[in-house]
Design an enzyme around this catalytic site. Structure first.
Site, PDB file in Angstrom:
ATOM      1  N   CYS A  57     -48.023 -25.896  97.357  1.00 29.56           N
ATOM      2  CA  CYS A  57     -47.881 -24.458  97.621  1.00 29.56           C
ATOM      3  C   CYS A  57     -46.445 -24.121  98.045  1.00 29.56           C
ATOM      4  O   CYS A  57     -45.858 -24.824  98.867  1.00 29.56           O
ATOM      5  CB  CYS A  57     -48.868 -24.041  98.712  1.00 29.56           C
ATOM      6  SG  CYS A  57     -48.819 -22.267  99.047  1.00 29.56           S
ATOM      7  N   CYS A  61     -46.153 -22.165 105.652  1.00 30.16           N
ATOM      8  CA  CYS A  61     -47.074 -22.089 106.791  1.00 30.16           C
ATOM      9  C   CYS A  61     -47.003 -23.435 107.534  1.00 30.16           C
ATOM     10  O   CYS A  61     -47.344 -24.474 106.950  1.00 30.16           O
ATOM     11  CB  CYS A  61     -48.495 -21.821 106.304  1.00 30.16           C
ATOM     12  SG  CYS A  61     -48.586 -20.479 105.106  1.00 30.16           S
ATOM     13  N   CYS A  64     -49.832 -26.137 107.593  1.00 26.67           N
ATOM     14  CA  CYS A  64     -50.614 -26.432 106.391  1.00 26.67           C
ATOM     15  C   CYS A  64     -50.197 -27.708 105.663  1.00 26.67           C
ATOM     16  O   CYS A  64     -49.026 -27.890 105.313  1.00 26.67           O
ATOM     17  CB  CYS A  64     -50.567 -25.253 105.431  1.00 26.67           C
ATOM     18  SG  CYS A  64     -51.667 -25.512 104.007  1.00 26.67           S
ATOM     19  N   CYS A 101     -67.262 -21.163  99.060  1.00 24.41           N
ATOM     20  CA  CYS A 101     -65.906 -20.613  99.151  1.00 24.41           C
ATOM     21  C   CYS A 101     -64.929 -21.480  98.362  1.00 24.41           C
ATOM     22  O   CYS A 101     -64.840 -22.691  98.581  1.00 24.41           O
ATOM     23  CB  CYS A 101     -65.498 -20.546 100.626  1.00 24.41           C
ATOM     24  SG  CYS A 101     -63.837 -19.871 100.841  1.00 24.41           S
ATOM     25  N   CYS A 133     -67.247 -16.650  97.658  1.00 25.99           N
ATOM     26  CA  CYS A 133     -66.054 -16.272  98.419  1.00 25.99           C
ATOM     27  C   CYS A 133     -64.852 -16.975  97.789  1.00 25.99           C
ATOM     28  O   CYS A 133     -64.981 -18.071  97.246  1.00 25.99           O
ATOM     29  CB  CYS A 133     -66.246 -16.738  99.870  1.00 25.99           C
ATOM     30  SG  CYS A 133     -64.791 -16.507 100.914  1.00 25.99           S
ATOM     31  N   CYS A 193     -63.282 -11.617 104.977  1.00 26.86           N
ATOM     32  CA  CYS A 193     -63.376 -12.770 105.880  1.00 26.86           C
ATOM     33  C   CYS A 193     -61.967 -12.983 106.418  1.00 26.86           C
ATOM     34  O   CYS A 193     -61.060 -13.317 105.656  1.00 26.86           O
ATOM     35  CB  CYS A 193     -63.861 -13.990 105.084  1.00 26.86           C
ATOM     36  SG  CYS A 193     -63.801 -15.524 106.026  1.00 26.86           S
ATOM     37  N   ARG A 265     -67.282 -17.643 112.535  1.00 28.91           N
ATOM     38  CA  ARG A 265     -67.349 -18.955 111.888  1.00 28.91           C
ATOM     39  C   ARG A 265     -66.567 -20.001 112.678  1.00 28.91           C
ATOM     40  O   ARG A 265     -65.362 -19.848 112.890  1.00 28.91           O
ATOM     41  CB  ARG A 265     -66.741 -18.821 110.480  1.00 28.91           C
ATOM     42  CG  ARG A 265     -67.039 -19.934 109.532  1.00 28.91           C
ATOM     43  CD  ARG A 265     -66.404 -19.646 108.166  1.00 28.91           C
ATOM     44  NE  ARG A 265     -66.803 -18.344 107.619  1.00 28.91           N
ATOM     45  CZ  ARG A 265     -67.934 -18.119 106.971  1.00 28.91           C
ATOM     46  NH1 ARG A 265     -68.780 -19.096 106.765  1.00 28.91           N
ATOM     47  NH2 ARG A 265     -68.219 -16.917 106.517  1.00 28.91           N
TER      48      ARG A 265
END
Ligand code: SAM
Ligand code: DTB
Ligand code: SF4
Length: 331
Positions: A57, A61, A64, A101, A133, A193, A265
């Site tokens: 990616c 972040c 991550c 998801c 999702c 979400c 969650r």
């Protein structure tokens, strides 16, 4: 109207601090009362998470394991074949999941063949009767509409942290861009979400600020994931201290009190929690977990289905059937 039965969108920072900082037993007692008033008792929603495109990616972040710029040693994987994704969803359904998801390590969705394939995945998973999702990064209005038309039930897009702390954690996009995507999702008629992570080095005020942004949205996110940082070797966050379980309990309880009708969650972090610690989170109002046969979240470990069945049995909790499944009479 009784306090517990009011949905509010005007929480002040001071009110939220007051809730979060109460003596722990008072806080959990209050949250459990709100939970009883608004949510089915003794039921936990089981969601299965599948990484449909892993690693590589371009974002930075700092928590991550999938950001290309950190050397985390994960297996980078291009978009999975649609049939393989549908097989995973079928298996998830058989083992009691009601929500599926699909996550992609993308900065944003592009209008290309890969997105066409994700649309097919959404249609396929939806046809199984599962709540479908996706979490695919930033979306435009047109892309959100396409996903909705394909049958997407929910879109996950976390705030991750507070507006004030955001640029300490991510520099390749802004907090406002995050909120824009959430607004596109809402406008397209997909449920939202959205939650965040604790343990990134944020202050108490940042946790409160993030919760306040969520709870003061015009419509509360239907699902609010609270993640404890999973410390991935190779990321800038690898040496952060482990999140204190009582901080997770406080976050969950505060979220439950201020967003009573949402699913809260208990997301990343269960791997480092005992059964009793998870039970505290459920008492504080968490009513959803990620589980499945793969024993992973995206790139980090998660308890497997067998362990979770045992946990639910021990606590006398049962998997929740969703509104969608009840409507279609599917079990
Ligand atoms: N790329 C998309 C995005 O960022 O929105 C979707 C996938 S991303 C992995 C989904 C969410 O997982 C992030 O927003 C973050 O809140 C959470 N997450 C990622 N890595 C994490 C970690 N190491 N610990 C806890 N939560 C994490
Ligand atoms: C969310 O809030 N947590 C999930 C899901 N949404 C996509 C992801 C957690 C990721 C944990 C670290 C990892 O395995 O990469
Ligand atoms: Fe990319 Fe999402 Fe990871 Fe950020 S959290 S690096 S956007 S996969």
């Amino acid at each position: 109207m009784k306090e517990n039965f009011t949905i509010r969108h005007d929480w002040s920072k001071e009110e939220l601090l007051g809730i979060y900082q109460q003596p722990l037993l008072e806080l959990v007692y209050h949250a459990a009362q709100v939970h009883r008033d608004w949510q089915p008792k003794n039921e936990i929603q089981i969601s299965t998470l599948l990484s449909i495109k892993t690693g590589g990616c371009p974002e930075d972040c700092s928590y991550c394991g999938q950001a290309a710029r950190y050397h985390t040693g994960i297996n980078v994987q291009s978009l999975l074949p649609t049939e393989e994704v549908i097989k995973h969803a079928q298996k998830a359904k058989e083992t009691g999941s009601t929500r599926f998801c699909m996550a992609a390590a993308w900065r944003e969705v592009r209008d290309n063949r890969d997105f066409d394939r994700v649309i097919d995945m959404v249609k396929g998973v939806n046809a199984l009767g599962l709540e479908v999702c996706c979490t695919l990064g930033m979306l435009t209005e047109g892309q959100a509409i396409r996903l909705q038309e394909a049958g997407l039930y929910a879109y996950n897009h976390n705030l991750d942290t507070s507006e004030e702390f955001y640029e300490e954690i991510i520099s390749t996009r802004t907090f406002d861009q995050r909120v824009d995507t959430i607004n596109q999702v809402r406008k397209a008629g997909i449920t939202v979400c959205s939650g965040g992570i604790i343990g990134l080095g944020e202050r108490l005020e940042d946790r409160i600020s993030m919760l306040r942004t969520l709870a003061n949205m015009e419509v509360h996110p239907e699902s609010v994931p609270i993640n404890a940082l999973a410390r991935v070797p190779g990321t800038p966050m690898e040496t952060m201290p482990k999140v204190d379980v009582w901080d997770m309990v406080r976050m969950i309880a505060t979220a439950r009190i201020i967003m009573p009708s949402s699913m809260i969650r208990l997301s990343a972090g269960r791997m480092e929690m005992s059964e009793s610690e998870q039970a505290w989170c459920f008492m504080a109002g968490a009513n959803s977990i990620f589980s499945g046969d793969r024993k992973t979240l995206l790139v980090t470990d998660n308890p497997g289905w067998d362990e979770d069945v045992q946990l639910l049995n021990t606590l006398g909790l049962k998997p929740m059937t969703t509104k969608k499944m009840q409507a279609c009479n599917i079990s």
